[in-house]
Design a protein around this motif. Structure first.
Motif, PDB file in Angstrom:
ATOM      1  N   ARG A 114      49.836  83.211  42.030  1.00  2.00           N
ATOM      2  CA  ARG A 114      50.567  82.339  42.943  1.00  2.00           C
ATOM      3  C   ARG A 114      50.031  82.448  44.372  1.00  2.00           C
ATOM      4  O   ARG A 114      49.607  83.507  44.806  1.00  2.00           O
ATOM      5  CB  ARG A 114      52.059  82.691  42.921  1.00  2.00           C
ATOM      6  N   ASP A 116      51.940  80.658  46.919  1.00  2.37           N
ATOM      7  CA  ASP A 116      53.081  80.226  47.741  1.00  2.37           C
ATOM      8  C   ASP A 116      53.859  81.445  48.241  1.00  2.37           C
ATOM      9  O   ASP A 116      54.924  81.770  47.732  1.00  2.37           O
ATOM     10  CB  ASP A 116      53.989  79.289  46.939  1.00  2.37           C
ATOM     11  N   GLU A 119      57.631  81.343  49.003  1.00  2.02           N
ATOM     12  CA  GLU A 119      58.444  81.178  47.798  1.00  2.02           C
ATOM     13  C   GLU A 119      58.494  82.470  46.990  1.00  2.02           C
ATOM     14  O   GLU A 119      59.498  82.762  46.339  1.00  2.02           O
ATOM     15  CB  GLU A 119      57.885  80.032  46.943  1.00  2.02           C
TER      16      GLU A 119
END
Length: 244
Positions: A114, A116, A119
């Motif tokens: 990931r 992000d 997030e």
């Protein structure tokens, strides 16, 4: 069931004519079923019936014949790490945590694909809200956790990968009756938050109570299917799996 839709719901996972063999012996013999988006689907059956082989095939961990499609995409030649990136997270039997790493480090491992970052921080909080005990023990070595806490960590790690389909392999194994109740409640909470669940479980009574659809495996083949409520009331299931 069609490969695209079942009733008004989209089919997220479609398995057709699945055959898995180990050393020439067939563990699965032409298994077909579908998992609708947003549902809990359970596979029940005795040890050795082929339930875990289905999850391993979906995750790309064993070779197979037949077809497995996720959101319409054929998974056959996709390596396991790319299948995770597509949105399939597995909680393996035995939990598969890294005991020498802390709780937080185990959770962080699930985010390696990931980018992000903001997030990711939000998801840590989500996991800790779902499992307050993990927050209390986030800097503790995972191998020192209780069995129930390790299962919570395994589920939390799957949540950190942001999968849309969660494969759960025997999540209640080895847990006390009270913790079994907790784990099944959490599975329902995760499902209600929008994650589709494919559940392999020896505790047929609990699994059928929360499943919208269920399949019974015997020696590598599906022998019965229906809603969770239908199978819960089926005399054959009561005799074979519910101790009635």
């Amino acid at each position: 069931m069609s490969a695209e839709t079942t009733g008004s719901n989209q089919t997220l996972l479609d398995v057709r004519d699945l055959v898995v063999s180990y050393d020439g012996i067939k563990a699965l013999q032409g298994v077909s079923f579908a998992v609708e988006q947003g549902k809990i689907v359970t596979l029940i059956g005795a040890n050795g019936a082929g339930k875990t082989s289905i999850l391993r095939a979906v995750s790309g961990l064993v070779s197979y014949n037949g077809a497995i499609r996720f959101e319409g995409q054929d998974l056959k030649r996709i390596p396991a790490h790319r299948i995770v990136a597509l949105g399939i997270a597995q909680v393996p039997e035995g939990r598969g945590i890294f005991g020498n790493l802390t709780v937080l480090e185990n959770l962080r491992l699930a985010t390696w694909q990931r980018t992000d970052k903001a997030e990711i921080e939000t998801d840590y909080e989500r996991v800790f809200q779902t499992f307050p005990r993990l927050k209390e023990r986030q800097h503790q070595a995972s191998g020192t956790l209780s069995g129930g806490e390790q299962q919570m960590l395994a589920v939390g790690r799957a949540l950190m990968s942001r999968g849309r389909l969660m494969l759960l392999d025997e999540p209640s194994m080895g847990l006390s009756p009270r913790l079994v109740q907790d784990i099944f409640r959490i599975i329902q909470d995760i499902n209600q938050a929008g994650i589709t669940i494919l559940l392999v479980e020896q505790n047929a009574n609990m699994a059928l109570r929360i499943a919208s659809r269920a399949y019974v495996l015997e020696t590598g083949s599906i022998t019965l299917s229906g809603t969770g409520a239908e199978l819960l009331g089926d005399p054959r299931i009561k005799e074979a799996y519910l101790g009635a």
